[in-house]
Design an enzyme around this catalytic site. Structure first.
Site, PDB file in Angstrom:
ATOM      1  N   GLU A  67      -0.640 -23.112  40.659  1.00 15.67           N
ATOM      2  CA  GLU A  67       0.170 -24.480  40.309  1.00 15.67           C
ATOM      3  C   GLU A  67      -0.517 -25.835  40.890  1.00 15.67           C
ATOM      4  OE1 GLU A  67       2.506 -20.761  40.189  1.00 15.67           O
ATOM      5  OE2 GLU A  67       1.309 -21.671  41.779  1.00 15.67           O
ATOM      6  N   TRP A 194     -26.786  12.002  33.482  1.00 15.58           N
ATOM      7  CA  TRP A 194     -25.766  11.228  33.366  1.00 15.58           C
ATOM      8  C   TRP A 194     -25.175  11.614  32.006  1.00 15.58           C
ATOM      9  CZ3 TRP A 194     -23.642   8.626  37.463  1.00 15.58           C
ATOM     10  CH2 TRP A 194     -24.701   8.237  38.290  1.00 15.58           C
ATOM     11  N   ARG A 208     -13.697  -0.176  39.631  1.00 13.04           N
ATOM     12  CA  ARG A 208     -13.547  -0.108  41.003  1.00 13.04           C
ATOM     13  C   ARG A 208     -13.423  -1.761  41.623  1.00 13.04           C
ATOM     14  NH1 ARG A 208     -19.274   3.369  41.844  1.00 13.04           N
ATOM     15  NH2 ARG A 208     -18.609   5.345  41.108  1.00 13.04           N
ATOM     16  N   ASP A 224     -22.416  15.211  44.289  1.00 11.63           N
ATOM     17  CA  ASP A 224     -22.897  14.295  43.932  1.00 11.63           C
ATOM     18  C   ASP A 224     -23.402  13.279  44.745  1.00 11.63           C
ATOM     19  OD1 ASP A 224     -22.143  15.468  41.490  1.00 11.63           O
ATOM     20  OD2 ASP A 224     -20.288  14.139  41.203  1.00 11.63           O
ATOM     21  N   LEU A 228     -19.675   5.063  45.565  1.00 11.03           N
ATOM     22  CA  LEU A 228     -18.539   4.578  45.127  1.00 11.03           C
ATOM     23  C   LEU A 228     -18.437   3.075  45.340  1.00 11.03           C
ATOM     24  CD1 LEU A 228     -16.171   7.380  46.341  1.00 11.03           C
ATOM     25  CD2 LEU A 228     -17.386   7.091  44.150  1.00 11.03           C
ATOM     26  N   GLU A 312     -11.615   9.122  41.129  1.00 11.12           N
ATOM     27  CA  GLU A 312     -12.739   9.259  40.484  1.00 11.12           C
ATOM     28  C   GLU A 312     -13.257  10.948  40.889  1.00 11.12           C
ATOM     29  OE1 GLU A 312     -16.227   6.940  39.869  1.00 11.12           O
ATOM     30  OE2 GLU A 312     -15.067   5.034  40.823  1.00 11.12           O
ATOM     31  N   GLY A 315     -11.831  18.155  38.471  1.00 14.35           N
ATOM     32  CA  GLY A 315     -10.369  18.704  37.973  1.00 14.35           C
ATOM     33  C   GLY A 315      -9.507  19.330  38.964  1.00 14.35           C
ATOM     34  N   ALA A 319      -5.913  17.533  38.767  1.00 12.56           N
ATOM     35  CA  ALA A 319      -4.470  18.284  38.380  1.00 12.56           C
ATOM     36  C   ALA A 319      -3.398  18.182  39.305  1.00 12.56           C
ATOM     37  CB  ALA A 319      -4.791  19.927  37.880  1.00 12.56           C
TER      38      ALA A 319
END
Length: 552
Positions: A67, A194, A208, A224, A228, A312, A315, A319
């Protein structure tokens, strides 16, 4: 701002100057995503005769407020002008610079896209501006109409992390993954570099940069060895969090280099103490939990002040995160590739679903082509709208056809921040009402009484236990959370007469109103008896209150 610029088109809003300026203020506010946490994203436009003459946005904590920037840019043109704010001003430290800047500059009207989501700040700035003689209009309240809907939606989106945090008491959590056209995130051997294109990976860096933390599991670290970081340069660098129950982690990994960004390893209490000591010696923060799970980790992140978290993971972790209800939005990058493989991993592991009717449907879904890939995004849980729900005149006649809309003073209330919130189910007014056995019991709130009714009449020990839990709940929100959770998990235990609860609610509301010394507005000082109560029964799950669990 790039993410929102791609998602929202202003063409429809240009027909309405208020909508166009609020849309611009929201996009400006989004420029600081990731930098202002844990504070909201603020943007301000000052317009005169329909044209913008000044603008500003809160760049980061401790910088000049939006403002004041806009007022300084507009100068003398502020006098008699209109200020457009995507969010009601509010500062937990009591700084009123935003209010004083607008009032001293001679602003005559303020348009607010969204009330502040935090209860102790909600409406405070609006009242302060109005007390200075400034006309204040709020989207969805004084200003309504189809042309304003997209502007309001954008205001919600820009500060979605704060809205989710205020409603759920966990950070806004986004699950991101890249998969092939046949739904694989790696080959059967585990190779994944990739799947998506460089353009898609650049978008991940942007995601990110908007997050306070990025979470992966131990499998991702071993397979991997990710960094990150937000490698797009110059942006916000999130904290890296590794979830590992067993601490079976490599001694050398990019994530252990804390000179680039901070790293936290969340693990089970007592797991592989020698590895914990090794990582601690490298500057990695190790946090032990009695039982490590996504829900407890998110409550821990909430207490650390995080607004937004990016998952990231693979599975096996995504889950349980989805199952525990902490994932709010999904970004799925789909590459036009097929790799096959019965044992090739998929983005989400076992959820226990056996029929398609159990599938989780995304809402507000968007599709965007990024190079050769397709980005599909959507919400698993809608953005919480903390605005009190006020039925329209038409809705009132459906609730009670005998009501003439203007025949009496009709008070609507929802939560305790409303003007008549003392009558809300969630207000801290106890009432003395009989329980299922007929014995009188002092209920902490009407919400306790209401939620307990769900399981009355069921002889199952579980149902009896639910009622006792609700009775002893420490807050109305906790009672609501218990009741709603158990209703979803054990629908067969819900009483058959629960749908007819209006009579019970009346019997609970009336003594509370009288006990609170209710005085109808403009009716003098003598408390009056409630003659008619109109009740809208709703289950807004986004207002549940989640307590912390024990951990180290």
């Amino acid at each position: 701002m790039a993410l929102l610029a791609r998602a929202f088109s202003p063409t429809a809003q240009l027909l309405n100057p208020d909508a166009a300026h609020i849309l611009r203020a929201a996009k400006l506010a989004d420029s600081s995503a990731g930098f202002t946490s844990p504070h909201p994203n603020f943007g301000c436009i000052i317009a005169r005769d329909g044209a913008a003459v000044g603008e500003g946005f809160l760049y980061a904590q401790g910088t000049k407020c939006a403002e004041l920037q806009a007022v300084e840019a507009a100068g003398e043109l502020c006098r008699g002008a209109t200020a457009y704010l995507n969010l009601e001003p509010g500062d937990c430290d009591g700084d009123d610079t935003a209010i004083s800047a607008l009032t001293q500059a001679g602003i005559s009207r303020v348009v607010v896209g969204l009330r502040h989501p935090l209860k102790h700040l909600r409406g405070k700035a609006i009242r302060a501006l109005r007390s200075q003689g400034i006309l204040v209009d709020v989207l969805g309240e004084e200003l309504q109409g189809k042309s304003l809907e997209e502007a309001l939606k954008l205001c919600l989106t820009v500060n979605a992390p704060l809205l989710y945090r205020a409603a759920y008491r966990v950070p806004f959590s986004v699950l991101k993954y890249a998969m092939t056209l046949d739904g694989k995130i790696a080959t059967s051997s585990g190779h994944a570099s990739w799947i998506s294109s460089k353009l898609s990976r650049d978008r991940v860096f942007e995601l990110r940069g908007r997050s306070d933390a990025v979470i992966v599991g131990g499998n991702t670290v071993r397979r991997d060895d990710p960094r990150l970081t937000a490698r797009h340069g110059g942006g916000h660098v999130p904290v890296r969090i590794v979830m590992s129950q067993t601490m079976k982690l490599p001694e050398v990994a990019h994530l252990w280099d804390v000179s680039v960004a901070r790293t936290i390893v969340a693990t089970q209490r007592g797991a592989r103490m020698e590895v914990q000591k090794l990582l601690s010696s490298k500057g990695v923060e190790v946090v032990e939990f009695d039982i490590l799970n996504p829900r407890d980790l998110m409550e821990y992140c909430y207490e650390r002040g995080y607004l937004s978290v990016l998952w990231e993971c693979g599975g096996s972790l995504s889950a349980p995160a989805i199952a525990s209800g902490v994932i709010h939005k999904v970004f799925a990058f789909v590459a036009p590739k097929i790799i096959g493989g019965e044992n090739a991993p998929t983005p989400v592991g076992e959820l226990g679903m056996v029929e398609m009717s159990q599938a989780l449907n995304l809402i507000d879904v968007s599709f965007e082509q990024i190079g050769p890939d397709m980005l599909i995004s959507g919400y698993l849980q809608p953005i919480p709208d903390l605005t009190p729900i006020i039925p329209s005149v038409d809705e009132m006649s459906v609730i009670d056809p005998s009501l003439a809309p203007y025949e009496a003073n009709i008070i609507f209330f929802y939560k305790t921040w409303d003007p008549y919130g003392a009558f809300s189910n969630f207000s801290p007014h106890p009432l003395h009402m009989p329980d299922e056995s007929g014995e009188y019991f002092t209920w902490s709130s009407v919400e306790h009484y209401y939620q307990a009714h769900k399981f009355w009449g069921a002889k199952d020990p579980k149902a009896i236990g639910f009622v006792e839990q609700i009775k002893s709940a420490t807050s109305p929100e906790e009672a609501a959370r218990i009741g709603r959770t158990m209703q979803r998990q054990c629908p067969d235990l819900v009483s058959s007469f629960f749908g007819d609860l209006g009579i019970s609610m009346f019997s609970g509301l009336e003594p509370k109103m009288l006990g609170a010394g209710w005085d109808p507005p403009n009716q003098g000082s003598e408390p009056r008896r409630v003659s008619r109560v109109v009740i809208v029964v709703s289950e807004p799950d986004q207002h549940s209150d989640l307590g912390s669990h024990t951990r180290g």
